[in-house]
Design a protein around this motif. Structure first.
Motif, PDB file in Angstrom:
ATOM      1  N   UNK A  83       0.839  -1.202   0.000  1.00 13.65           N
ATOM      2  CA  UNK A  83       0.000   0.000   0.000  1.00 13.65           C
ATOM      3  C   UNK A  83       0.875   1.253   0.000  1.00 13.65           C
ATOM      4  N   UNK A  84       1.949   1.221   0.799  1.00 13.04           N
ATOM      5  CA  UNK A  84       2.866   2.361   0.864  1.00 13.04           C
ATOM      6  C   UNK A  84       3.524   2.577  -0.504  1.00 13.04           C
ATOM      7  N   UNK A  85       4.072   1.507  -1.057  1.00 16.50           N
ATOM      8  CA  UNK A  85       4.771   1.626  -2.336  1.00 16.50           C
ATOM      9  C   UNK A  85       3.830   2.128  -3.429  1.00 16.50           C
ATOM     10  N   UNK A  86       2.607   1.613  -3.412  1.00 20.69           N
ATOM     11  CA  UNK A  86       1.656   2.010  -4.449  1.00 20.69           C
ATOM     12  C   UNK A  86       1.323   3.505  -4.336  1.00 20.69           C
ATOM     13  N   UNK A  87       1.209   3.990  -3.098  1.00 15.84           N
ATOM     14  CA  UNK A  87       0.909   5.408  -2.895  1.00 15.84           C
ATOM     15  C   UNK A  87       2.059   6.284  -3.401  1.00 15.84           C
ATOM     16  N   UNK A  88       3.294   5.905  -3.049  1.00 13.17           N
ATOM     17  CA  UNK A  88       4.476   6.667  -3.474  1.00 13.17           C
ATOM     18  C   UNK A  88       4.607   6.645  -5.010  1.00 13.17           C
ATOM     19  N   UNK A  89       4.455   5.456  -5.575  1.00 14.06           N
ATOM     20  CA  UNK A  89       4.611   5.317  -7.032  1.00 14.06           C
ATOM     21  C   UNK A  89       3.548   6.132  -7.769  1.00 14.06           C
ATOM     22  N   UNK A  90       2.331   6.110  -7.242  1.00 17.49           N
ATOM     23  CA  UNK A  90       1.248   6.845  -7.905  1.00 17.49           C
ATOM     24  C   UNK A  90       1.515   8.360  -7.908  1.00 17.49           C
ATOM     25  N   UNK A  91       1.931   8.884  -6.747  1.00 15.13           N
ATOM     26  CA  UNK A  91       2.197  10.328  -6.658  1.00 15.13           C
ATOM     27  C   UNK A  91       3.340  10.715  -7.610  1.00 15.13           C
ATOM     28  N   UNK A  92       4.438   9.966  -7.531  1.00 19.26           N
ATOM     29  CA  UNK A  92       5.615  10.311  -8.359  1.00 19.26           C
ATOM     30  C   UNK A  92       5.263  10.238  -9.848  1.00 19.26           C
ATOM     31  N   UNK A  93       4.589   9.163 -10.231  1.00 18.54           N
ATOM     32  CA  UNK A  93       4.284   8.981 -11.655  1.00 18.54           C
ATOM     33  C   UNK A  93       3.357  10.078 -12.149  1.00 18.54           C
ATOM     34  N   UNK A  94       2.305  10.361 -11.384  1.00 19.19           N
ATOM     35  CA  UNK A  94       1.339  11.356 -11.842  1.00 19.19           C
ATOM     36  C   UNK A  94       2.018  12.715 -12.064  1.00 19.19           C
ATOM     37  N   UNK A  95       2.837  13.134 -11.110  1.00 17.58           N
ATOM     38  CA  UNK A  95       3.469  14.460 -11.221  1.00 17.58           C
ATOM     39  C   UNK A  95       4.522  14.484 -12.335  1.00 17.58           C
ATOM     40  N   UNK A  96       5.240  13.390 -12.470  1.00 16.34           N
ATOM     41  CA  UNK A  96       6.281  13.322 -13.505  1.00 16.34           C
ATOM     42  C   UNK A  96       5.655  13.397 -14.903  1.00 16.34           C
ATOM     43  N   UNK A  97       4.584  12.660 -15.084  1.00 14.24           N
ATOM     44  CA  UNK A  97       3.925  12.639 -16.405  1.00 14.24           C
ATOM     45  C   UNK A  97       3.337  14.019 -16.717  1.00 14.24           C
ATOM     46  N   UNK A  98       2.753  14.644 -15.696  1.00 14.52           N
ATOM     47  CA  UNK A  98       2.179  15.985 -15.897  1.00 14.52           C
ATOM     48  C   UNK A  98       3.291  16.974 -16.306  1.00 14.52           C
ATOM     49  N   UNK A  99       4.431  16.884 -15.620  1.00 11.54           N
ATOM     50  CA  UNK A  99       5.552  17.781 -15.937  1.00 11.54           C
ATOM     51  C   UNK A  99       6.071  17.521 -17.349  1.00 11.54           C
ATOM     52  N   UNK A 100       6.150  16.251 -17.711  1.00 15.30           N
ATOM     53  CA  UNK A 100       6.661  15.901 -19.051  1.00 15.30           C
ATOM     54  C   UNK A 100       5.779  16.513 -20.133  1.00 15.30           C
ATOM     55  N   UNK A 101       4.460  16.534 -19.871  1.00 14.31           N
ATOM     56  CA  UNK A 101       3.539  17.112 -20.850  1.00 14.31           C
ATOM     57  C   UNK A 101       3.654  18.627 -20.880  1.00 14.31           C
ATOM     58  N   UNK A 102       3.633  19.227 -19.676  1.00 11.61           N
ATOM     59  CA  UNK A 102       3.658  20.692 -19.614  1.00 11.61           C
ATOM     60  C   UNK A 102       4.931  21.264 -20.234  1.00 11.61           C
ATOM     61  N   UNK A 103       6.064  20.628 -19.961  1.00 16.20           N
ATOM     62  CA  UNK A 103       7.344  21.163 -20.462  1.00 16.20           C
ATOM     63  C   UNK A 103       7.724  20.599 -21.833  1.00 16.20           C
ATOM     64  N   UNK A 104       6.833  19.800 -22.402  1.00 18.01           N
ATOM     65  CA  UNK A 104       7.030  19.251 -23.758  1.00 18.01           C
ATOM     66  C   UNK A 104       8.407  18.630 -23.964  1.00 18.01           C
ATOM     67  N   UNK A 105       8.816  17.811 -23.020  1.00 17.35           N
ATOM     68  CA  UNK A 105      10.121  17.160 -23.140  1.00 17.35           C
ATOM     69  C   UNK A 105      10.010  15.977 -24.101  1.00 17.35           C
ATOM     70  N   UNK A 106      11.148  15.500 -24.563  1.00 12.45           N
ATOM     71  CA  UNK A 106      11.141  14.354 -25.471  1.00 12.45           C
ATOM     72  C   UNK A 106      11.341  13.027 -24.753  1.00 12.45           C
ATOM     73  N   UNK A 107      11.827  13.119 -23.516  1.00 12.20           N
ATOM     74  CA  UNK A 107      12.076  11.869 -22.790  1.00 12.20           C
ATOM     75  C   UNK A 107      12.079  12.111 -21.293  1.00 12.20           C
ATOM     76  N   UNK A 108      11.850  11.019 -20.552  1.00 13.86           N
ATOM     77  CA  UNK A 108      11.909  11.061 -19.090  1.00 13.86           C
ATOM     78  C   UNK A 108      13.076  10.168 -18.658  1.00 13.86           C
ATOM     79  N   UNK A 109      13.942  10.705 -17.783  1.00 17.81           N
ATOM     80  CA  UNK A 109      15.121   9.957 -17.315  1.00 17.81           C
ATOM     81  C   UNK A 109      15.035   9.762 -15.812  1.00 17.81           C
ATOM     82  N   UNK A 110      14.908   8.521 -15.393  1.00 20.00           N
ATOM     83  CA  UNK A 110      14.842   8.205 -13.960  1.00 20.00           C
ATOM     84  C   UNK A 110      16.256   7.863 -13.466  1.00 20.00           C
TER      85      UNK A 110
END
Ligand code: KG4
Ligand code: ZN
Length: 348
Positions: A246-273
């Motif tokens: 449950x903890x991992x799922x909560x952390x992963x969901x928050x990180x993924x949602x914000x990262x994807x939103x940022x990738x769209x807003x800033x029109x980047x070509x790739x995401x690097x973890x």
């Protein structure tokens, strides 16, 4: 050009040799002496113990990496000079300074976070071959000490767009593990136990998931785990696995949602973890799935380069040198290099 890199910012003493020619590079050797077994019994890294261990490990490691040619064929010495534990950083930096000073080789100061970011270039041929065509990219660094989202417009060119306001992701994993009496470092254990648990079993918060900025907060999820544990009268293995999931799922969901939103807003070509937490399969899988949906490339480092290592420091030095961004100390200036335990690579 041949680079010798030294990393000692936390609890790993590491060295690597990388050679670069014709616009590409080759990692010749990378070695790490880990102190995890020693710090385990304290439930975390003890700075005083870490620096003593670095002192013990650093010369045998140097001997091993250089072999019989010693420093003859090395052109540059690169060292992590921050951020990290002061007493740990000092060991690597002092050895690097001494080597540079006595052999008159240029010394390059490398930021540890930048090293993590460049573990992606070390691991992905596609990135190396893309030259500058892929920029801008979005960098997400998730480690024991940092959680940072930054736009990278070119090599060595960063704009910080978000960071954690309290605990770093890795730190949250480690603290939650401690609450459940699991070993240090907790991240890999929580991640493994999650696979046996039900992520719907506990309803944990998703702090700041829908906030307008790209900052994070993980302390609240950790506290919610503590309250959930207190509510359970007796904690069995199934509860622990369910809480981990449950903890991992909560952390992963928050990180993924914000990262994807940022990738769209800033029109980047790739995401690097990158960073220690980039070893987490749930995070990698979710980011891979969601980046695909929005048509963005997604990169992450090979497992052996997710944790602290010197190969990533050598790679960062190689790109800094190739792009005239290297922080170089030469001749008597070598004495001026200081450790900076709070070195902020990316200023807002
Ligand atoms: O980058 P790193 O080796 O050191 C720092 O620069 O902080 O990151 C270490 C962090 C630790 O907090 C560790 O628990 C976490 O990375 N970590 C993980 C996993 N493997 C390591 N966290 C979640 N899942 C993992 N599989
Ligand atoms: Zn690190």
């Amino acid at each position: 050009m041949r680079i010798l890199a030294i990393e000692s910012s936390c609890d790993e003493t590491a060295m690597a040799i990388l050679s670069g020619h014709n616009g590409d590079f080759h990692l010749e050797k990378s070695i790490i002496t880990s102190q995890i077994e020693i710090h385990k019994k304290y439930g975390g890294v003890v700075p005083e113990v870490a620096s003593r261990q670095h002192l013990q490990n650093i010369f045998p490691l140097l001997d091993n990496i250089l072999g019989k040619n010693k420093l003859d064929k090395i052109d540059y010495i690169a060292v992590t000079s921050g951020p990290g534990l002061v007493s740990s950083l000092l060991l690597g930096v002092t050895v690097a300074k001494s080597l540079a000073f006595t052999t008159k080789k240029p010394l390059i100061a490398i930021n540890h976070i930048e090293g993590h970011i460049y573990s992606n270039w070390l691991s992905n041929e596609f990135l190396r071959k893309s030259n500058n065509n892929l920029f801008p990219v979005l960098s997400l660094v998730v480690s024991g000490g940092h959680t940072e989202l930054a736009i990278m417009k070119g090599h060595g060119d960063y704009e910080l767009i978000g960071q954690t306001l309290d605990d770093a992701v890795g730190e949250a994993f480690d603290k939650v593990a401690k609450l459940m009496n699991l070993d240090y470092p907790g991240g890999p254990i929580v991640s493994r136990l999650s696979e046996m648990g039900d992520k719907e079993a506990f309803d944990l918060p998703r702090p700041m998931m829908n906030s307008k900025d790209y900052n994070f907060s993980f302390a609240g999820i950790k506290t919610a785990v503590l309250y959930s544990l207190e509510k359970l009268k007796k904690v069995n293995q199934k509860d622990v696995a369910n809480l981990c999931a449950s903890f991992q799922s909560s952390v992963v969901e928050v990180i993924t949602k914000k990262t994807i939103k940022a990738a769209q807003e800033y029109r980047v070509n790739a995401i690097l973890l990158s960073g220690g937490v980039s070893a987490n399969n749930a995070l990698k899988n979710e980011l891979a799935k969601e980046s695909k949906k929005i048509n963005k490339k997604f990169f992450y480092p090979e497992l052996k380069y997710t944790g602290d290592n010197a190969a990533m420091i050598a790679t960062a030095a190689y790109y800094n040198l190739s792009n005239n961004k290297a922080l170089i100390f030469e001749g008597p200036e070598v004495a001026n290099l200081q450790v900076d335990s709070n070195w902020q690579l990316i200023k807002k």
